[in-house]
Design a protein around this motif. Structure first.
Motif, PDB file in Angstrom:
ATOM      1  N   MET A   4       1.613   2.732  21.625  1.00 52.30           N
ATOM      2  CA  MET A   4       1.938   2.289  20.273  1.00 52.30           C
ATOM      3  C   MET A   4       1.603   3.419  19.309  1.00 52.30           C
ATOM      4  SD  MET A   4       3.045  -0.879  20.411  1.00 52.30           S
ATOM      5  CE  MET A   4       2.808  -1.450  18.759  1.00 52.30           C
ATOM      6  N   PRO A   5       2.475   3.687  18.358  1.00 56.84           N
ATOM      7  CA  PRO A   5       2.176   4.739  17.391  1.00 56.84           C
ATOM      8  C   PRO A   5       1.018   4.321  16.477  1.00 56.84           C
ATOM      9  CG  PRO A   5       4.179   3.593  16.779  1.00 56.84           C
ATOM     10  CD  PRO A   5       3.764   3.062  18.123  1.00 56.84           C
ATOM     11  N   LEU A   6       0.213   5.283  16.087  1.00 54.89           N
ATOM     12  CA  LEU A   6      -0.875   5.003  15.171  1.00 54.89           C
ATOM     13  C   LEU A   6      -0.304   4.787  13.779  1.00 54.89           C
ATOM     14  CD1 LEU A   6      -3.515   7.619  16.354  1.00 54.89           C
ATOM     15  CD2 LEU A   6      -3.435   5.184  16.856  1.00 54.89           C
ATOM     16  N   LYS A   7      -0.870   3.814  13.070  1.00 54.56           N
ATOM     17  CA  LYS A   7      -0.404   3.486  11.724  1.00 54.56           C
ATOM     18  C   LYS A   7      -1.594   3.517  10.783  1.00 54.56           C
ATOM     19  CE  LYS A   7       1.009  -0.312  13.388  1.00 54.56           C
ATOM     20  NZ  LYS A   7       1.448  -1.672  13.613  1.00 54.56           N
ATOM     21  N   VAL A   8      -1.299   3.659   9.510  1.00 55.69           N
ATOM     22  CA  VAL A   8      -2.323   3.609   8.476  1.00 55.69           C
ATOM     23  C   VAL A   8      -1.846   2.648   7.393  1.00 55.69           C
ATOM     24  CG1 VAL A   8      -1.436   5.648   7.288  1.00 55.69           C
ATOM     25  CG2 VAL A   8      -3.807   4.999   6.967  1.00 55.69           C
ATOM     26  N   PHE A   9      -2.770   1.777   6.908  1.00 56.45           N
ATOM     27  CA  PHE A   9      -2.412   0.838   5.854  1.00 56.45           C
ATOM     28  C   PHE A   9      -2.592   1.501   4.505  1.00 56.45           C
ATOM     29  CE2 PHE A   9      -3.371  -2.514   2.770  1.00 56.45           C
ATOM     30  CZ  PHE A   9      -2.210  -3.251   2.893  1.00 56.45           C
ATOM     31  N   CYS A  10      -1.580   1.419   3.660  1.00 60.86           N
ATOM     32  CA  CYS A  10      -1.608   2.007   2.330  1.00 60.86           C
ATOM     33  C   CYS A  10      -1.943   0.915   1.316  1.00 60.86           C
ATOM     34  CB  CYS A  10      -0.257   2.630   2.005  1.00 60.86           C
ATOM     35  SG  CYS A  10      -0.199   3.341   0.352  1.00 60.86           S
ATOM     36  N   ASP A  11      -3.055   1.087   0.597  1.00 61.86           N
ATOM     37  CA  ASP A  11      -3.425   0.102  -0.410  1.00 61.86           C
ATOM     38  C   ASP A  11      -2.605   0.263  -1.685  1.00 61.86           C
ATOM     39  OD1 ASP A  11      -4.589   2.415  -1.374  1.00 61.86           O
ATOM     40  OD2 ASP A  11      -6.592   1.582  -1.590  1.00 61.86           O
ATOM     41  N   GLY A  12      -1.804   1.300  -1.757  1.00 60.59           N
ATOM     42  CA  GLY A  12      -0.939   1.498  -2.916  1.00 60.59           C
ATOM     43  C   GLY A  12       0.329   0.677  -2.826  1.00 60.59           C
ATOM     44  N   CYS A  13       1.105   0.871  -1.761  1.00 56.22           N
ATOM     45  CA  CYS A  13       2.366   0.143  -1.613  1.00 56.22           C
ATOM     46  C   CYS A  13       2.226  -1.095  -0.724  1.00 56.22           C
ATOM     47  CB  CYS A  13       3.452   1.071  -1.065  1.00 56.22           C
ATOM     48  SG  CYS A  13       3.204   1.588   0.640  1.00 56.22           S
ATOM     49  N   LYS A  14       1.016  -1.329  -0.212  1.00 60.32           N
ATOM     50  CA  LYS A  14       0.713  -2.515   0.615  1.00 60.32           C
ATOM     51  C   LYS A  14       1.570  -2.596   1.870  1.00 60.32           C
ATOM     52  CE  LYS A  14      -2.088  -4.078  -2.595  1.00 60.32           C
ATOM     53  NZ  LYS A  14      -3.276  -3.310  -2.758  1.00 60.32           N
ATOM     54  N   ASP A  15       1.760  -1.431   2.504  1.00 56.72           N
ATOM     55  CA  ASP A  15       2.573  -1.376   3.723  1.00 56.72           C
ATOM     56  C   ASP A  15       1.894  -0.454   4.724  1.00 56.72           C
ATOM     57  OD1 ASP A  15       4.642  -1.901   5.436  1.00 56.72           O
ATOM     58  OD2 ASP A  15       6.133  -0.716   4.347  1.00 56.72           O
ATOM     59  N   PHE A  16       2.311  -0.543   5.975  1.00 56.28           N
ATOM     60  CA  PHE A  16       1.827   0.353   7.010  1.00 56.28           C
ATOM     61  C   PHE A  16       2.784   1.530   7.142  1.00 56.28           C
ATOM     62  CE2 PHE A  16      -0.334  -3.530   8.223  1.00 56.28           C
ATOM     63  CZ  PHE A  16      -1.572  -3.072   8.631  1.00 56.28           C
ATOM     64  N   HIS A  17       2.225   2.722   7.357  1.00 54.65           N
ATOM     65  CA  HIS A  17       3.009   3.929   7.592  1.00 54.65           C
ATOM     66  C   HIS A  17       2.583   4.521   8.929  1.00 54.65           C
ATOM     67  CE1 HIS A  17       4.340   3.930   3.434  1.00 54.65           C
ATOM     68  NE2 HIS A  17       3.078   3.895   3.025  1.00 54.65           N
ATOM     69  N   SER A  18       3.517   5.087   9.648  1.00 51.67           N
ATOM     70  CA  SER A  18       3.181   5.814  10.865  1.00 51.67           C
ATOM     71  C   SER A  18       2.334   7.026  10.482  1.00 51.67           C
ATOM     72  CB  SER A  18       4.457   6.274  11.561  1.00 51.67           C
ATOM     73  OG  SER A  18       4.160   7.171  12.603  1.00 51.67           O
ATOM     74  N   LYS A  19       1.301   7.287  11.261  1.00 56.07           N
ATOM     75  CA  LYS A  19       0.417   8.421  10.965  1.00 56.07           C
ATOM     76  C   LYS A  19       1.198   9.731  10.926  1.00 56.07           C
ATOM     77  CE  LYS A  19      -3.848  10.598  12.510  1.00 56.07           C
ATOM     78  NZ  LYS A  19      -3.340  11.854  13.002  1.00 56.07           N
ATOM     79  N   ILE A  47      -2.098   9.673  -3.802  1.00 55.33           N
ATOM     80  CA  ILE A  47      -3.085   9.850  -2.739  1.00 55.33           C
ATOM     81  C   ILE A  47      -3.852   8.541  -2.542  1.00 55.33           C
ATOM     82  CG2 ILE A  47      -5.142  11.139  -2.019  1.00 55.33           C
ATOM     83  CD1 ILE A  47      -2.619  12.852  -2.086  1.00 55.33           C
ATOM     84  N   HIS A  48      -3.959   8.127  -1.271  1.00 53.05           N
ATOM     85  CA  HIS A  48      -4.669   6.879  -0.907  1.00 53.05           C
ATOM     86  C   HIS A  48      -5.523   7.142   0.316  1.00 53.05           C
ATOM     87  CE1 HIS A  48      -2.226   4.433  -3.612  1.00 53.05           C
ATOM     88  NE2 HIS A  48      -1.179   5.108  -3.171  1.00 53.05           N
ATOM     89  N   LYS A  49      -6.464   6.222   0.581  1.00 52.52           N
ATOM     90  CA  LYS A  49      -7.247   6.226   1.812  1.00 52.52           C
ATOM     91  C   LYS A  49      -6.895   4.968   2.583  1.00 52.52           C
ATOM     92  CE  LYS A  49     -11.382   8.867   0.856  1.00 52.52           C
ATOM     93  NZ  LYS A  49     -12.846   8.872   0.938  1.00 52.52           N
ATOM     94  N   GLY A  50      -6.859   5.086   3.907  1.00 51.01           N
ATOM     95  CA  GLY A  50      -6.573   3.925   4.733  1.00 51.01           C
ATOM     96  C   GLY A  50      -7.148   4.087   6.123  1.00 51.01           C
ATOM     97  N   ILE A  51      -7.437   2.963   6.760  1.00 46.96           N
ATOM     98  CA  ILE A  51      -7.958   2.947   8.129  1.00 46.96           C
ATOM     99  C   ILE A  51      -6.796   3.097   9.100  1.00 46.96           C
ATOM    100  CG2 ILE A  51      -9.110   1.536   9.876  1.00 46.96           C
ATOM    101  CD1 ILE A  51     -10.741   0.304   7.598  1.00 46.96           C
TER     102      ILE A  51
END
Length: 54
Positions: A4-19, A47-51
């Motif tokens: 599975m590709p790694l994803k990061v949650f964006c608290d700006g647009c409230k969506d997941f993006h592929s790393k 610029i955002h931070k996400g897990i």
């Protein structure tokens, strides 16, 4: 077996993006040892931070 590709949650647009799809500025660990990435969101350009999750 496909990984599975790694994803990061964006608290700006409230969506997941592929790393692989974000421009990372920094990566660090939080107090629980999880990877936290500082990145530029492709949606809002800020610029955002996400897990990082799998």
């Amino acid at each position: 077996m496909d990984m599975m590709p790694l994803k990061v949650f964006c608290d700006g647009c409230k969506d997941f993006h592929s790393k692989e799809d974000v421009i990372s500025e920094n990566i660090e660990s939080d107090y629980m040892g999880r990877d936290v990435i500082t990145f530029e969101c492709k949606t809002d350009g800020k610029i955002h931070k996400g897990i990082v999750v799998s």
